[in-house]
Scaffold this motif. Structure first.
Motif, short mmCIF file in Angstrom:
data_model
loop_
_atom_site.label_atom_id
_atom_site.label_comp_id
_atom_site.label_asym_id
_atom_site.label_seq_id
_atom_site.Cartn_x
_atom_site.Cartn_y
_atom_site.Cartn_z
N THR A 24 -3.65 12.16 -0.81
CA THR A 24 -4.39 11.20 -1.64
C THR A 24 -4.75 9.98 -0.79
O THR A 24 -4.16 9.73 0.25
N GLU A 25 -5.73 9.23 -1.28
CA GLU A 25 -6.11 7.98 -0.62
C GLU A 25 -4.98 6.96 -0.80
O GLU A 25 -4.32 6.97 -1.83
N PRO A 26 -4.77 6.07 0.17
CA PRO A 26 -3.77 5.01 -0.04
C PRO A 26 -4.18 4.14 -1.23
O PRO A 26 -5.37 3.93 -1.45
N LYS A 80 0.86 -1.18 0.00
CA LYS A 80 0.00 0.00 0.00
C LYS A 80 0.90 1.23 0.00
O LYS A 80 1.92 1.26 0.67
N ILE A 81 0.49 2.25 -0.74
CA ILE A 81 1.27 3.48 -0.78
C ILE A 81 0.40 4.63 -0.30
O ILE A 81 -0.74 4.78 -0.78
N GLN A 82 0.91 5.41 0.64
CA GLN A 82 0.15 6.54 1.16
C GLN A 82 0.92 7.82 0.82
O GLN A 82 2.01 8.04 1.33
N LYS A 85 4.96 5.00 3.24
CA LYS A 85 4.53 6.39 3.26
C LYS A 85 5.43 7.22 2.35
O LYS A 85 6.65 7.05 2.33
N THR A 126 0.07 11.28 -8.49
CA THR A 126 1.30 11.61 -7.73
C THR A 126 2.39 12.11 -8.66
O THR A 126 3.53 12.25 -8.23
N LEU A 138 2.58 -0.94 4.46
CA LEU A 138 2.21 0.42 4.09
C LEU A 138 3.49 1.26 3.92
O LEU A 138 4.28 1.39 4.86
N ASP A 186 -3.05 0.51 -3.84
CA ASP A 186 -2.22 -0.70 -3.90
C ASP A 186 -1.28 -0.65 -5.10
O ASP A 186 -1.64 -0.13 -6.15
#
Length: 1236
Positions: A52-54, A46-48, A112, A78, A110, A56
């Motif tokens: 923006t919303e996280p 997962k990328i946060q 970040k 992004t 996750l 996959d």
């Protein structure tokens, strides 16, 4: 880098199981090693990112953290971030670490995205990236030939992506809405050849303006006290709303300051809108920017990745529209900074090319993963080196680089730029005086490059060659080479420890070099030999004398000056007192050439040796060793395709043991005689090698090797005769039976070179064509030939390409052409301005005579165009492509007698023409070949798997874009199609077309073929209007490249005619099919099966129009051909006679009905007649036949049966009950159209 594509899933690392003796090149056996594919299962993280919303992201363990950065900078939401780090549980990840080495990173982790403070470098990278995003749909980089951008137009004809995301899904019932009328200039028989449609207008390219100006401010760099405050640089921006603002880039991000154009006030404005990203800031101050930037990114992300990825080598476009020259800070900065041979994104700022090129060669290569890594590194460095060398060569000729010997005259100067050495193609210090002066100096670099290519391909450990690139630019030839460490500090005499620096007067040798070169001597067919030095001592060499060995300061053994790697071509090297064989003499050889460096091509040497091998084997067959070659009379069948070739080879191998020990004394004698007869250097085994120093002026041989030298001379004469008596006729024969179909200069050159025929033989090839009985069937050859011939003549073979420019209509056209080619320091600079068309034409004719020994029997270009049916537009394309001229895309009037065709404004640019080495992906290629072999044996599924594997390996080595990947995709698409998976075929073929456009060019003959295949798969998928658009595009391109008179045009027109028949456009359909019939009749002869098929297709359309008489007439013609060629009993003949019966019944029924109407007037009882629109399945069946796809599952039921059968065979195979070769259930797949 294209992880966004996700097409190939995780890269599969294929491991080869190595047997004990892991030799680097497993040769033939490496195909046999089973390939165990280790599925490196990808996982999802997962990328946060801030704001923006996280989301996959699918990643694979091999990837580096950096690749996730790239994906984020490409993603729509992004893409505006460049200066960030990725953190896992608060720990910053190292950019260059592989994901598998990071602790705690697993499925579902996750990551970040954390904004980092800027530095000057990061701020510049950010501005550059934003500029790239703003320009992402703008084709100007492709027109200007920079940064490996190139054009692609496929999406215009397919309305975006094909397949499910296609905007329209038309099924059979909506046929009425298709507009099928082609533009006027595409119809058969049309004489106009417009240029503008070559680059159709893409509506996405009308850029949505986001900003008027984005540029560096004049207040840069920040003064000292502002640096303390964290100012990195200043930008100046004009928004679409005409708001002028000054920005500061600081360590914390971007903000508005209070400076204006003329006053400096770096204090933050109020409000300052401080943002970490430039895009966020601009979105706040300009509503238009916000709206248009979002729209632009949406469009950018929708484009096919293949339209955006950079190509490995630059492709130049010979036409371009007039592009407005807009302000562009990055372009301006590039022109002055990094392009001066200083790269900002590399530690240490400049690259040590030689070190990089040699280190990659030294990488280990014991198993597949190692070889892949090595080949990938070699390929990457080569493409970077080629790009840098090209830039450097242009800088040298444009006068941007200081010479290292500035005191000497211009032509003798040498340059160093970016750690690359540049020299000009002139005869400096009379080095080549005895070999032909400047003409020799012009030919030497390409010969040297061929040598580098050959030694590079043999790839012997411990032997190093220089990175070499040859660039022709603005009439100069520049050689770019990497620099041997330490070579510049000492004199050449001290450095050279092997070979000769004065063409053989003084010669030295060195045991280590002999040992290394010995390893190359067998594959390159070079013989070890002795020569005498100035003291009359024997010196042993294993290369030509010019080849120099130098040990660099890095301790590596380098060889350079490989211009004589291959033996001389005696047809172009008259030697006193030497007679050539009669085959050569009959054709007027030897001929005086303008230099003495003419040598045979490597392909010819290979073919010649292969041919001799066959002769030996046949000699064994008859127990007597006379030469088969001598039996080959002019024009008779080429003896290289002897049916018993395979058995003969085996026989030879059984007779001669590996170690050369023979089975019995009797056969030993036979072997001895055979070996003698073919000139083998060993008495017991077949091994022909050439001594490259024979006939070199200045080289002397010791007396005791006189016999040997005599043999070598004979061998060279035989090779020269072989070229004329076997290779040229075989080329013409291949053109006659259509296994070779050159369409333009480039494809003709390729066809000649594959057979080892040098371009200087063009005149001989043409003479041979003139004498061929079936001359008319070779007319297309003239077109490609002649163009090529002019262009080469006038543009490459002269050191001063000034006065020799292409023959065209008017003086002023010519003048403008040439004004661009003014050579700096080329002496009298105005001579060309007064050149008249007549003088130019005389130059051309005499050039054709002296270089190609071909007499042009015409007094002007117009006559040539008339006599050979050339098109001026085709000539223009060839000239531009050969010389790197870029012209404005508009309609030119070549025939106006009142005003010149060209004005100065029409010449937009001059590009370099670059020659370099193309490193190969050997393992991938082996897989590709075994895949092809499997397919030919009918094992489609296994073939498909192998080719998929090859595709993965190709991607691994070359990246996403490459000519060989293109071939791979085309074959895959064909297999998908044959196995009934039409959507998959469509998707693979779409990639092949895009790649061909990007890597080869939008009108390259290969691209035209790809368009045709794609149209077929579109039709099979029910996308009829798209299929037609693609076929029309292919026809337009083909008219442009060769004109209507070419055998391939028949195939194209049959395709168009069939599709039009399918959509019930009968009259149009007939125009194309009848044209195809005419062309087929001309090129295949009236009795050919192709012609029979053409007749049948025409008959079907007449039937649909209910014109039964015409239909019967055509079908009868077809029937007669089938009957004569195949006999009464053949199924084709039977089918045809059935169809004739059916047509006759229909005709009779129609006549009855008509009579009925005449007799009873309006109240006649009319039998309803069957006028059938052809079913899509029947049209598809015919399309498959003409495109050479033989086996095709037609109905759904057949398809199910086939799938079941395939599964059954697989199950059986797994149980081991079925042998690999099940003869009966092989599926036939022809890649060519069945030859009569």
């Amino acid at each position: 880098m294209v992880n966004g594509d996700g097409a190939h899933g995780p890269t599969e690392e294929a491991e080869s199981r190595q047997d004990g003796n892991s030799e680097a090149d497993g040769g033939e056996d490496s195909n046999e090693q089973e390939v165990i594919v280790i599925q490196d299962t990808g996982f999802t993280v997962k990328i946060q990112a801030p704001g923006t919303e996280p989301f996959d992201l699918q990643v694979s363990p091999q990837e580096m953290v950096q690749e996730i950065h790239q994906v984020l900078m490409d993603r729509e939401d992004t893409c505006h971030r460049t200066c960030f780090s990725l953190q896992l549980d608060g720990n910053v990840l190292d950019n260059f670490a592989e994901l598998k080495s990071i602790e705690g990173l697993q499925e579902g982790s996750l990551l970040k995205v954390v904004e980092e403070p800027y530095t000057v470098r990061e701020a510049r990278i950010h501005v550059r990236h934003i500029r790239d995003l703003l320009k992402s749909l703008d084709p100007s980089d492709a027109y200007n030939g920079v940064d490996c951008n190139s054009l692609s137009f496929l999406s215009i004809f397919t309305d975006g992506d094909l397949g499910d995301s296609g905007k329209r899904k038309k099924k059979g019932n909506e046929l009425e809405q298709i507009d099928c009328t082609p533009p006027e200039h595409i119809l058969p028989g049309s004489k106009e050849r417009p240029l503008v449609p070559l680059q159709p207008q893409n509506k996405d390219w009308k850029p949505m303006q986001c900003l008027k100006v984005l540029t560096m401010s004049g207040w840069n760099p920040p003064p000292g006290n502002r640096k303390m405050h964290g100012d990195l640089m200043y930008l100046y921006i004009v928004t679409v709303e005409e708001r002028h603002v000054s920005l500061t880039a600081s360590t914390r991000g971007f903000y508005l300051n209070q400076s204006t154009t003329y006053t400096f006030n770096p204090k933050p404005a109020n409000p300052s809108f401080l943002s970490h990203s430039l895009v966020e800031l601009l979105s706040q101050i300009s509503p238009a920017f916000k709206k248009n930037f979002t729209a632009l990114q949406k469009k950018r992300v929708q484009r096919h990745p293949f339209e955006r990825i950079a190509t490995p080598f630059q492709v130049y476009s010979w036409t371009a529209p007039q592009v407005d020259h807009a302000m562009d800070c990055v372009r301006a900065e590039d022109a002055y900074t990094s392009r001066l041979g200083y790269e900002e994104h590399i530690p240490g700022q400049t690259r040590d090319w030689n070190e990089e090129l040699q280190t990659t060669r030294e990488l280990p290569r014991k198993n597949l993963p190692e070889r892949l890594l090595r080949e990938r590194a070699i390929f990457k460095v080569h493409s970077d080196f080629a790009a840098a060398a090209t830039r450097g060569a242009m800088a040298v000729i444009d006068g941007n680089v200081m010479a290292i010997n500035p005191g000497e005259e211009t032509r003798m100067q040498m340059f160093i730029w970016n750690n690359i050495f540049f020299s000009l193609g002139f005869d400096v210090r009379d080095h080549y005086r005895e070999l032909g002066g400047d003409a020799a100096a012009h030919a030497a670099p390409t010969n040297d490059l061929n040598g580098v290519r050959a030694y590079g391909a043999v790839d012997v450990e411990g032997l190093y060659t220089l990175g070499t690139v040859v660039v022709d630019y603005r009439g100069y030839r520049v050689t770019a080479q990497s620099i041997i460490p330490g070579i510049l500090e000492r004199e050449q005499e001290q450095s050279v420890i092997y070979g000769s620096i004065d063409f053989g007067k003084t010669v030295v040798s060195h045991s280590k070099y002999l040992e290394l070169l010995e390893k190359t001597s067998r594959p390159l067919k070079v013989q070890r030999h002795n020569v005498l030095n100035e003291k009359d001592d024997k010196v042993e060499l294993c290369s030509s004398v010019e080849c120099k060995g130098i040990i660099g300061n890095d301790g590596r053994h380098y060889i350079l000056d490989l211009l004589r790697t291959f033996p001389p071509d005696l047809n172009f090297l008259p030697v006193d007192g030497e007679e050539l064989p009669p085959e050569s003499q009959r054709q007027g050889f030897p001929r005086q050439h303008r230099h003495r460096l003419a040598c045979l091509r490597q392909e010819l040497i290979e073919a010649f040796v292969e041919h001799r091998y066959v002769s030996v084997c046949l000699g064994f067959h008859h127990q007597e060793s006379f030469l088969v070659t001598e039996a080959v009379k002019e024009g008779e069948e080429n003896s290289a395709n002897i049916p018993g070739l395979a058995q003969a080879k085996e026989l030879a191998e059984t007779l001669v043991g590996e170690d050369g020990s023979c089975i019995d004394p009797k056969s030993r004698e036979v072997v001895l005689n055979a070996c003698k007869a073919v000139g083998s250097i060993s008495n017991t085994s077949f091994d022909i090698r050439f001594n490259p120093d024979i006939f070199s002026p200045g080289v002397r041989f010791p007396d005791d090797s006189a016999d040997d030298v005599q043999k070598q001379k004979q061998l060279l004469k035989d090779a020269a005769a072989f070229l004329v008596s076997c290779q040229v006729p075989s080329l013409v024969k291949d053109c006659l039976d259509h296994s070779a179909l050159p369409m333009d200069g480039a494809t003709l050159t390729e066809a000649l070179r594959q057979r080892g025929i040098n371009i200087r033989y063009l005149g001989s090839v043409l003479e041979f064509v003139d004498k061929t009985p079936a001359k008319a069937q070779l007319e297309h050859f003239y077109v490609s030939n002649r163009n090529h011939h002019f262009l080469n003549c006038f543009l490459s073979s002269f050191p001063d390409a000034v006065a020799h420019l292409p023959p065209d209509e008017l003086v002023s056209r010519r003048k403008n052409r040439k004004r661009r080619n003014r050579v700096p320091g080329g002496g009298d600079n105005t001579a060309w301005a007064s050149l008249t068309p007549n003088e130019l034409w005389k130059n051309i004719a005499s050039e054709a005579q002296s270089y190609y020994h071909f007499t042009i029997q015409c007094d002007s270009a117009d006559q040539v165009v008339e006599k050979y049916g050339l098109q001026k537009i085709t000539l223009l394309r060839e000239i531009s492509v050969k010389t790197g001229i870029q012209i404005l895309i508009k309609e030119y009037n070549f025939d106006s007698r009142h005003k010149p065709a060209f004005t100065e404004e029409d010449i937009l640019n001059i590009f370099p023409v670059v020659k370099h080495v193309n490193p190969k992906a050997s393992d991938a290629f082996h897989f590709f070949q075994s895949g092809q072999a499997k397919v030919q044996q009918g094992f489609l599924k296994e073939g498909c798997e192998l080719i998929n594997e090859a595709l993965n390996l190709f991607n691994n080595v070359y990246g996403a874009m490459h000519v060989e990947i293109c071939a791979c995709l085309r074959l895959l698409a064909r297999l998908n199609y044959i196995m009934g998976d039409h959507p998959e075929a469509l998707s693979n073929q779409q990639k092949a077309v895009l790649m061909s456009e990007r890597v080869l060019g939008i009108e390259h003959p290969n691209t035209i073929q790809e368009y045709m295949h794609l149209a077929l798969y579109c039709f099979a998928n029910g996308q009829l209007s798209t299929a037609l658009k693609l076929l029309y595009r292919a026809r337009y391109l083909m008219l442009m490249v060769t004109g209507e008179d070419h055998p391939e045009m028949a195939l194209l027109d049959s395709n168009i005619g069939l599709v039009l028949h399918g959509v019930m456009e009968y009259d149009l359909s007939l125009r194309f099919l009848e044209n195809a019939l005419t062309i087929n009749t001309k090129y295949h002869g009236p009795r050919s099966l192709k012609v029979a098929l053409s007749h049948h297709l025409v008959a079907r359309v007449y039937e649909s129009k209910a014109e039964f008489r015409s239909a019967l007439q055509h079908e009868k013609e077809g029937y007669t051909i089938y009957k004569n060629q195949m006999g009464e009993g053949h199924e084709k003949t039977k089918e045809s006679s059935e169809y004739l019966k059916y047509l006759t019944q229909q005709a009779v029924a129609l006549q009855r009905t008509m009579n009925e109407i005449y007799k009873n007037g309006s109240n006649a009882s009319i039998m309803p007649l069957k006028f059938t629109a052809p079913s899509m399945a029947s049209v598809l069946e015919q399309l498959n036949i003409i495109n050479g796809i033989i086996f095709i599952p037609l109905s759904q039921k057949d398809l199910e049966n086939l799938k079941a059968e395939v599964q059954r065979r697989q199950q059986l195979q797994e149980l081991g009950k079925i042998e690999e070769t099940t003869e009966d259930s092989r599926l036939e797949l022809e890649d060519k159209i069945p030859i009569d």
